[in-house]
Scaffold this motif. Structure first.
Motif, PDB file in Angstrom:
ATOM      1  N   PRO A  68      -7.922  10.619  34.922  1.00 45.46           N
ATOM      2  CA  PRO A  68      -9.009  10.999  33.998  1.00 45.46           C
ATOM      3  C   PRO A  68      -9.802   9.793  33.529  1.00 45.46           C
ATOM      4  O   PRO A  68      -9.247   8.767  33.150  1.00 45.46           O
ATOM      5  CB  PRO A  68      -8.255  11.686  32.845  1.00 45.46           C
ATOM      6  CG  PRO A  68      -6.969  12.150  33.456  1.00 45.46           C
ATOM      7  CD  PRO A  68      -6.616  11.137  34.495  1.00 45.46           C
ATOM      8  N   GLN A  69     -11.127   9.956  33.530  1.00 43.48           N
ATOM      9  CA  GLN A  69     -12.042   8.918  33.080  1.00 43.48           C
ATOM     10  C   GLN A  69     -12.772   9.395  31.832  1.00 43.48           C
ATOM     11  O   GLN A  69     -13.333  10.491  31.816  1.00 43.48           O
ATOM     12  CB  GLN A  69     -13.065   8.595  34.182  1.00 43.48           C
ATOM     13  CG  GLN A  69     -12.450   8.195  35.507  1.00 43.48           C
ATOM     14  CD  GLN A  69     -11.670   6.911  35.399  1.00 43.48           C
ATOM     15  OE1 GLN A  69     -12.175   5.904  34.941  1.00 43.48           O
ATOM     16  NE2 GLN A  69     -10.417   6.943  35.831  1.00 43.48           N
ATOM     17  N   LYS A  70     -12.763   8.592  30.781  1.00 41.29           N
ATOM     18  CA  LYS A  70     -13.490   8.940  29.560  1.00 41.29           C
ATOM     19  C   LYS A  70     -14.950   8.560  29.746  1.00 41.29           C
ATOM     20  O   LYS A  70     -15.279   7.387  29.947  1.00 41.29           O
ATOM     21  CB  LYS A  70     -12.887   8.232  28.353  1.00 41.29           C
ATOM     22  CG  LYS A  70     -13.461   8.685  27.011  1.00 41.29           C
ATOM     23  CD  LYS A  70     -12.664   8.137  25.863  1.00 41.29           C
ATOM     24  CE  LYS A  70     -11.286   8.778  25.784  1.00 41.29           C
ATOM     25  NZ  LYS A  70     -11.357  10.219  25.447  1.00 41.29           N
ATOM     26  N   ILE A  71     -15.803   9.563  29.687  1.00 40.18           N
ATOM     27  CA  ILE A  71     -17.222   9.376  30.014  1.00 40.18           C
ATOM     28  C   ILE A  71     -18.079   9.915  28.872  1.00 40.18           C
ATOM     29  O   ILE A  71     -17.775  10.966  28.288  1.00 40.18           O
ATOM     30  CB  ILE A  71     -17.571  10.116  31.330  1.00 40.18           C
ATOM     31  CG1 ILE A  71     -16.677   9.600  32.479  1.00 40.18           C
ATOM     32  CG2 ILE A  71     -19.033   9.952  31.685  1.00 40.18           C
ATOM     33  CD1 ILE A  71     -16.791  10.407  33.741  1.00 40.18           C
ATOM     34  N   ILE A  72     -19.166   9.212  28.564  1.00 41.91           N
ATOM     35  CA  ILE A  72     -20.162   9.668  27.603  1.00 41.91           C
ATOM     36  C   ILE A  72     -21.325  10.264  28.391  1.00 41.91           C
ATOM     37  O   ILE A  72     -21.972   9.562  29.183  1.00 41.91           O
ATOM     38  CB  ILE A  72     -20.656   8.524  26.704  1.00 41.91           C
ATOM     39  CG1 ILE A  72     -19.474   7.857  25.988  1.00 41.91           C
ATOM     40  CG2 ILE A  72     -21.664   9.047  25.691  1.00 41.91           C
ATOM     41  CD1 ILE A  72     -18.712   8.769  25.063  1.00 41.91           C
ATOM     42  N   THR A  73     -21.581  11.549  28.208  1.00 38.94           N
ATOM     43  CA  THR A  73     -22.644  12.215  28.940  1.00 38.94           C
ATOM     44  C   THR A  73     -24.009  11.797  28.422  1.00 38.94           C
ATOM     45  O   THR A  73     -24.139  11.080  27.423  1.00 38.94           O
ATOM     46  CB  THR A  73     -22.497  13.741  28.840  1.00 38.94           C
ATOM     47  OG1 THR A  73     -22.656  14.135  27.466  1.00 38.94           O
ATOM     48  CG2 THR A  73     -21.121  14.182  29.313  1.00 38.94           C
ATOM     49  N   LYS A  74     -25.042  12.273  29.090  1.00 41.06           N
ATOM     50  CA  LYS A  74     -26.411  11.915  28.717  1.00 41.06           C
ATOM     51  C   LYS A  74     -26.766  12.412  27.323  1.00 41.06           C
ATOM     52  O   LYS A  74     -27.577  11.788  26.624  1.00 41.06           O
ATOM     53  CB  LYS A  74     -27.388  12.488  29.753  1.00 41.06           C
ATOM     54  CG  LYS A  74     -28.805  12.004  29.602  1.00 41.06           C
ATOM     55  CD  LYS A  74     -29.676  12.540  30.728  1.00 41.06           C
ATOM     56  CE  LYS A  74     -31.110  12.041  30.601  1.00 41.06           C
ATOM     57  NZ  LYS A  74     -31.972  12.561  31.701  1.00 41.06           N
ATOM     58  N   ASP A  75     -26.167  13.545  26.902  1.00 40.77           N
ATOM     59  CA  ASP A  75     -26.419  14.070  25.561  1.00 40.77           C
ATOM     60  C   ASP A  75     -25.331  13.647  24.575  1.00 40.77           C
ATOM     61  O   ASP A  75     -25.063  14.345  23.588  1.00 40.77           O
ATOM     62  CB  ASP A  75     -26.563  15.592  25.591  1.00 40.77           C
ATOM     63  CG  ASP A  75     -25.423  16.259  26.357  1.00 40.77           C
ATOM     64  OD1 ASP A  75     -24.642  15.542  27.006  1.00 40.77           O
ATOM     65  OD2 ASP A  75     -25.311  17.483  26.295  1.00 40.77           O
TER      66      ASP A  75
END
Length: 255
Positions: A68-75
């Motif tokens: 799992p990768q912690k990602i910040i989406t565009k919103d």
């Protein structure tokens, strides 16, 4: 007898070490004094003992789980995304010479690529356009792994974990959407009902007797129940008075 004792060491230390077995799903790369001198196909093969060394390369499709990768989406929504990649070595020599560890390299580049590409999408797009995202990740990985003699055949996003508050918000949104659709359907039903009643009113206005017939039909349906009390509407009573008047007038004419 002396020949036997000579042949045994020769067999053990020279002949047997010269044989190598390459499995059907492998390809052998032969090094001689550190230099590649050839490839060996599956089966039993011979090399020069103590001089040649054989590196076996697995040509099967390898499954590589991506953590799992912690990602910040565009919103600006934080999500944890895990995926799985499938790759296959197509060039045994490049996979040994061009990269130290194929699996480790693909694992690291896959994690970075997933973070970069998924971060360009909004949350709704990530949930609805997985096929597009998977294809973009695969194309990027393929460009990096081609010089290593490796082909990435498939990349699939396996799981998307959302924060609890976002899950609750999405559940409320889905519930509100269903309520909106239910109200729209109910309103459409009311509109059709009113439209039909308006059509019926137009027919009755042209043929007043139709309303009387409808009243009679309604009372006939009510009278089936023995414990029912029938209340005659004023309109129906007026109709009976008209009938009595009509009969009286006819009788007077005969006299």
């Amino acid at each position: 007898m002396d020949i036997f004792w000579i042949l045994v060491p020769v067999l053990v230390f020279i002949v047997l070490p010269a044989f190598r077995i390459v499995q059907q799903y492998e390809k052998g790369v032969v090094f001689r004094f550190g230099k590649i001198v050839g490839l060996r196909e599956p089966g039993l093969t011979m090399v020069i003992p103590y001089i040649d060394s054989v590196r076996k390369v697995d040509l099967r499709t390898i499954t590589l789980p991506i953590p799992p990768q912690k990602i910040i989406t565009k919103d600006n929504v934080s999500v944890d995304i895990s995926a799985v990649a499938y790759y296959q070595v197509t060039d045994a020599v490049k996979s040994i010479v061009a990269i130290a560890s194929v699996m480790s390299a693909i694992d690291q580049i896959a994690q970075t690529t997933i973070r970069n590409i998924v971060g360009k999408f909004q949350l709704d797009e990530i949930l609805s356009e997985r096929v597009t995202i998977n294809q973009e990740i695969r194309n990027v990985l393929d460009q990096h792994t081609e010089p290593w003699g490796v082909v990435v055949s498939l990349v699939e996003i396996k799981d998307i974990e959302l924060p609890e508050n976002m899950q609750r918000a999405m559940a409320k949104q889905a519930e509100a959407e269903r309520e909106k659709r239910a109200k729209i359907i109910a309103a459409e039903g009311e509109f059709l009902s009113v439209q039909k009643l308006a059509d019926a009113a137009d027919v009755i206005s042209e043929h007043p007797i139709a309303l009387q017939l409808r009243n009679l039909q309604t009372m006939a349906e009510i009278s089936v129940e023995k414990n029912s009390t029938i209340i005659f509407p004023a309109q129906f009573m007026g109709t009976l008075n008209d009938i009595r008047k009509f009969i009286a007038d006819e009788g007077a004419k005969k006299l």
